[in-house]
Design a protein around this motif. Structure first.
Motif, PDB file in Angstrom:
ATOM      1  N   ILE A   1       0.850  -1.178   0.000  1.00  0.00           N
ATOM      2  CA  ILE A   1       0.000   0.000   0.000  1.00  0.00           C
ATOM      3  C   ILE A   1       0.891   1.235   0.000  1.00  0.00           C
ATOM      4  O   ILE A   1       2.037   1.184   0.453  1.00  0.00           O
ATOM      5  CB  ILE A   1      -0.951  -0.009   1.227  1.00  0.00           C
ATOM      6  CG1 ILE A   1      -2.075   1.011   1.062  1.00  0.00           C
ATOM      7  CG2 ILE A   1      -0.179   0.226   2.532  1.00  0.00           C
ATOM      8  CD1 ILE A   1      -3.211   0.827   2.059  1.00  0.00           C
ATOM      9  N   CYS A   2       0.366   2.337  -0.532  1.00  0.00           N
ATOM     10  CA  CYS A   2       1.147   3.565  -0.627  1.00  0.00           C
ATOM     11  C   CYS A   2       0.765   4.517   0.514  1.00  0.00           C
ATOM     12  O   CYS A   2      -0.411   4.663   0.842  1.00  0.00           O
ATOM     13  CB  CYS A   2       0.887   4.237  -1.979  1.00  0.00           C
ATOM     14  SG  CYS A   2       1.887   5.699  -2.269  1.00  0.00           S
ATOM     15  N   LEU A   3       1.762   5.141   1.112  1.00  0.00           N
ATOM     16  CA  LEU A   3       1.569   6.150   2.146  1.00  0.00           C
ATOM     17  C   LEU A   3       1.984   7.503   1.574  1.00  0.00           C
ATOM     18  O   LEU A   3       3.059   7.632   0.990  1.00  0.00           O
ATOM     19  CB  LEU A   3       2.419   5.828   3.378  1.00  0.00           C
ATOM     20  CG  LEU A   3       2.516   6.909   4.446  1.00  0.00           C
ATOM     21  CD1 LEU A   3       1.181   7.097   5.151  1.00  0.00           C
ATOM     22  CD2 LEU A   3       3.616   6.575   5.462  1.00  0.00           C
ATOM     23  N   THR A   4       1.114   8.529   1.735  1.00  0.00           N
ATOM     24  CA  THR A   4       1.399   9.862   1.216  1.00  0.00           C
ATOM     25  C   THR A   4       1.467  10.876   2.350  1.00  0.00           C
ATOM     26  O   THR A   4       0.633  10.861   3.255  1.00  0.00           O
ATOM     27  CB  THR A   4       0.315  10.302   0.204  1.00  0.00           C
ATOM     28  OG1 THR A   4       0.241   9.335  -0.849  1.00  0.00           O
ATOM     29  CG2 THR A   4       0.644  11.665  -0.392  1.00  0.00           C
TER      30      THR A   4
ATOM     31  N   PHE B   1      -9.188   6.080  -3.202  1.00  0.00           N
ATOM     32  CA  PHE B   1      -9.186   6.821  -4.459  1.00  0.00           C
ATOM     33  C   PHE B   1      -8.267   6.071  -5.405  1.00  0.00           C
ATOM     34  O   PHE B   1      -7.069   5.989  -5.188  1.00  0.00           O
ATOM     35  CB  PHE B   1      -8.686   8.263  -4.269  1.00  0.00           C
ATOM     36  CG  PHE B   1      -8.661   9.062  -5.548  1.00  0.00           C
ATOM     37  CD1 PHE B   1      -9.843   9.507  -6.109  1.00  0.00           C
ATOM     38  CD2 PHE B   1      -7.465   9.322  -6.195  1.00  0.00           C
ATOM     39  CE1 PHE B   1      -9.842  10.219  -7.299  1.00  0.00           C
ATOM     40  CE2 PHE B   1      -7.443  10.042  -7.380  1.00  0.00           C
ATOM     41  CZ  PHE B   1      -8.634  10.493  -7.933  1.00  0.00           C
ATOM     42  N   ASN B   2      -8.862   5.470  -6.459  1.00  0.00           N
ATOM     43  CA  ASN B   2      -8.096   4.590  -7.339  1.00  0.00           C
ATOM     44  C   ASN B   2      -7.416   3.487  -6.524  1.00  0.00           C
ATOM     45  O   ASN B   2      -6.232   3.188  -6.695  1.00  0.00           O
ATOM     46  CB  ASN B   2      -7.047   5.385  -8.136  1.00  0.00           C
ATOM     47  CG  ASN B   2      -7.684   6.332  -9.142  1.00  0.00           C
ATOM     48  OD1 ASN B   2      -8.766   6.052  -9.655  1.00  0.00           O
ATOM     49  ND2 ASN B   2      -7.031   7.438  -9.419  1.00  0.00           N
ATOM     50  N   GLY B   3      -8.157   2.929  -5.583  1.00  0.00           N
ATOM     51  CA  GLY B   3      -7.613   1.914  -4.690  1.00  0.00           C
ATOM     52  C   GLY B   3      -7.354   2.488  -3.314  1.00  0.00           C
ATOM     53  O   GLY B   3      -7.476   3.678  -3.084  1.00  0.00           O
ATOM     54  N   LYS B   4      -7.001   1.615  -2.379  1.00  0.00           N
ATOM     55  CA  LYS B   4      -6.754   2.028  -1.002  1.00  0.00           C
ATOM     56  C   LYS B   4      -5.378   2.679  -0.878  1.00  0.00           C
ATOM     57  O   LYS B   4      -4.411   2.252  -1.512  1.00  0.00           O
ATOM     58  CB  LYS B   4      -6.828   0.828  -0.069  1.00  0.00           C
ATOM     59  CG  LYS B   4      -8.241   0.307   0.173  1.00  0.00           C
ATOM     60  CD  LYS B   4      -8.963   1.189   1.159  1.00  0.00           C
ATOM     61  CE  LYS B   4     -10.373   0.678   1.430  1.00  0.00           C
ATOM     62  NZ  LYS B   4     -10.382  -0.557   2.202  1.00  0.00           N
ATOM     63  N   ALA B   5      -5.280   3.718  -0.035  1.00  0.00           N
ATOM     64  CA  ALA B   5      -4.005   4.376   0.245  1.00  0.00           C
ATOM     65  C   ALA B   5      -4.039   4.890   1.675  1.00  0.00           C
ATOM     66  O   ALA B   5      -5.103   5.029   2.289  1.00  0.00           O
ATOM     67  CB  ALA B   5      -3.759   5.516  -0.732  1.00  0.00           C
ATOM     68  N   LEU B   6      -2.865   5.168   2.230  1.00  0.00           N
ATOM     69  CA  LEU B   6      -2.741   5.739   3.561  1.00  0.00           C
ATOM     70  C   LEU B   6      -2.286   7.182   3.447  1.00  0.00           C
ATOM     71  O   LEU B   6      -1.445   7.515   2.614  1.00  0.00           O
ATOM     72  CB  LEU B   6      -1.724   4.949   4.392  1.00  0.00           C
ATOM     73  CG  LEU B   6      -2.001   3.453   4.584  1.00  0.00           C
ATOM     74  CD1 LEU B   6      -0.851   2.810   5.357  1.00  0.00           C
ATOM     75  CD2 LEU B   6      -3.317   3.230   5.306  1.00  0.00           C
ATOM     76  N   VAL B   7      -2.847   8.046   4.296  1.00  0.00           N
ATOM     77  CA  VAL B   7      -2.470   9.460   4.292  1.00  0.00           C
ATOM     78  C   VAL B   7      -2.015   9.838   5.695  1.00  0.00           C
ATOM     79  O   VAL B   7      -2.713   9.581   6.676  1.00  0.00           O
ATOM     80  CB  VAL B   7      -3.640  10.360   3.839  1.00  0.00           C
ATOM     81  CG1 VAL B   7      -3.221  11.832   3.882  1.00  0.00           C
ATOM     82  CG2 VAL B   7      -4.095   9.992   2.434  1.00  0.00           C
TER      83      VAL B   7
ATOM     84  N   ASP C   1     -13.801  -4.266   3.776  1.00  0.00           N
ATOM     85  CA  ASP C   1     -13.963  -4.336   2.322  1.00  0.00           C
ATOM     86  C   ASP C   1     -12.972  -5.303   1.676  1.00  0.00           C
ATOM     87  O   ASP C   1     -13.333  -6.057   0.766  1.00  0.00           O
ATOM     88  CB  ASP C   1     -13.782  -2.947   1.701  1.00  0.00           C
ATOM     89  CG  ASP C   1     -14.893  -1.976   2.107  1.00  0.00           C
ATOM     90  OD1 ASP C   1     -15.726  -2.353   2.964  1.00  0.00           O
ATOM     91  OD2 ASP C   1     -14.933  -0.856   1.566  1.00  0.00           O
ATOM     92  N   ASP C   2     -11.706  -5.277   2.115  1.00  0.00           N
ATOM     93  CA  ASP C   2     -10.683  -6.084   1.462  1.00  0.00           C
ATOM     94  C   ASP C   2     -10.952  -7.575   1.611  1.00  0.00           C
ATOM     95  O   ASP C   2     -10.811  -8.338   0.651  1.00  0.00           O
ATOM     96  CB  ASP C   2      -9.295  -5.750   2.031  1.00  0.00           C
ATOM     97  CG  ASP C   2      -8.817  -4.375   1.595  1.00  0.00           C
ATOM     98  OD1 ASP C   2      -9.361  -3.855   0.602  1.00  0.00           O
ATOM     99  OD2 ASP C   2      -7.919  -3.815   2.246  1.00  0.00           O
ATOM    100  N   ILE C   3     -11.337  -8.000   2.805  1.00  0.00           N
ATOM    101  CA  ILE C   3     -11.613  -9.424   3.025  1.00  0.00           C
ATOM    102  C   ILE C   3     -12.843  -9.843   2.229  1.00  0.00           C
ATOM    103  O   ILE C   3     -12.879 -10.931   1.635  1.00  0.00           O
ATOM    104  CB  ILE C   3     -11.772  -9.706   4.532  1.00  0.00           C
ATOM    105  CG1 ILE C   3     -10.395  -9.617   5.201  1.00  0.00           C
ATOM    106  CG2 ILE C   3     -12.414 -11.069   4.784  1.00  0.00           C
ATOM    107  CD1 ILE C   3     -10.393  -9.736   6.694  1.00  0.00           C
ATOM    108  N   CYS C   4     -13.848  -8.985   2.176  1.00  0.00           N
ATOM    109  CA  CYS C   4     -15.050  -9.257   1.378  1.00  0.00           C
ATOM    110  C   CYS C   4     -14.687  -9.434  -0.099  1.00  0.00           C
ATOM    111  O   CYS C   4     -15.147 -10.355  -0.765  1.00  0.00           O
ATOM    112  CB  CYS C   4     -16.050  -8.112   1.558  1.00  0.00           C
ATOM    113  SG  CYS C   4     -17.665  -8.400   0.792  1.00  0.00           S
TER     114      CYS C   4
END
Length: 281
Positions: free
Chosen positions: A25-28, A55-61, A202-205
């Motif tokens: 996952i990406c962290l911004t 937004f366009n996939g999961k990300a960390l902020v 959501d991810d496990i689903c």
């Protein structure tokens, strides 16, 4: 990177995170947080109070209250990540996909995990442990799909007050737009035993049913099958999965939470064949 945002020049830093499951996952980080927060390639960290953004996939902020913890990591988890850290130095990041078999994860039989759980329950202050297993999904139970508070981190159920307004049972606030959530009891079996865990999010689903919670709700409502028969179509798939076991002092019971899952293609015929092979060999 310096970019123009709202007619102002702002620093932005993006960091790619990956763990021994192969998930990444990406962290911004923005502005002063981007300038002042340092990262070292291949270091092991804990992120606290970061925001999850879709937004366009999961990300960390990274936000004002977010922290990077580099010390006091849980010992068992640290040892697992140290093995992964050593392994990853010989691999390219592009080689590590969600379905990659990393070769550094210690998978245990469900019977061995159950014995480990029984041992920690005898401790005065039971420690939390993470266990990796391989097993077949053999049952789905519980409420499964429900309407929840719109807060990202709250799983409180939506109820109606006397004025027929929606409110969250958990945080006791009025809700104007509910969110469809997934939470289910999941049973996994292998040749040695079986285990019940709680899977949510959501991810496990998506990994189990190939649908988001809202899409799953729609599929159930449009199906001519009963809910039990609908979910039976997703059973007997083999998975690699990771479970967090932790003691809840308030409820005085052990929580068994599914935190990662990756499917291994398998159907009912293959399940029976492999089970017979394990039982009679």
């Amino acid at each position: 990177i310096t970019i123009l945002k709202n007619k102002e020049s702002k620093e932005r830093k993006s960091v790619k995170l990956i763990d021994d499951s192969g998930f990444r996952i990406c962290l911004t980080l923005w502005g002063d947080l981007a300038k002042n927060t340092k990262f070292v390639n291949n270091e092991i960290i804990i992120l606290q109070d970061v925001k999850i953004k879709s937004f366009n996939g999961k990300a960390l902020v990274f936000i004002g209250g977010s922290r990077v913890i580099r010390n006091n990591l849980p010992n068992q988890r640290l040892q697992e990540l140290l093995r992964f850290q050593k392994f990853i130095k010989t691999k390219k990041i592009e080689d590590l996909s969600e379905n990659s078999n990393l070769g550094v994860i210690n998978f245990e039989s469900i019977a061995d995990v159950q014995a480990k759980i029984n041992a920690i329950l005898n401790q005065e202050n039971p420690e939390r442990i993470y266990c990796n297993m391989v097993g077949y999904l053999t049952d789905v139970s519980g409420e499964i799909i429900f309407e929840s508070c719109d807060d990202e981190n709250c799983f409180g159920r939506i109820k109606l007050d006397e004025s027929q307004n929606q409110y969250c049972q958990k945080c006791q606030k009025r809700v104007y737009a509910s969110r469809t959530r997934f939470m289910a009891g999941l049973k996994f079996s292998d040749h040695s035993f079986q285990i019940n865990v709680v899977g949510s999010g959501d991810d496990i689903c998506l990994h189990i049913f190939k649908r988001s919670p809202s899409e799953l709700k729609k599929s159930i409502s449009e199906s001519f099958l009963s809910q039990t028969n609908f979910f039976s179509g997703f059973l007997f798939t083999e998975y690699r999965f990771r479970v967090l076991f932790k003691w809840d002092p308030e409820q005085k019971k052990l929580q068994q939470n599914l935190i990662k899952i990756v499917p291994i293609d398998m159907n009912i015929e293959s399940y029976i064949f492999n089970l017979e092979k394990k039982l009679f060999n």
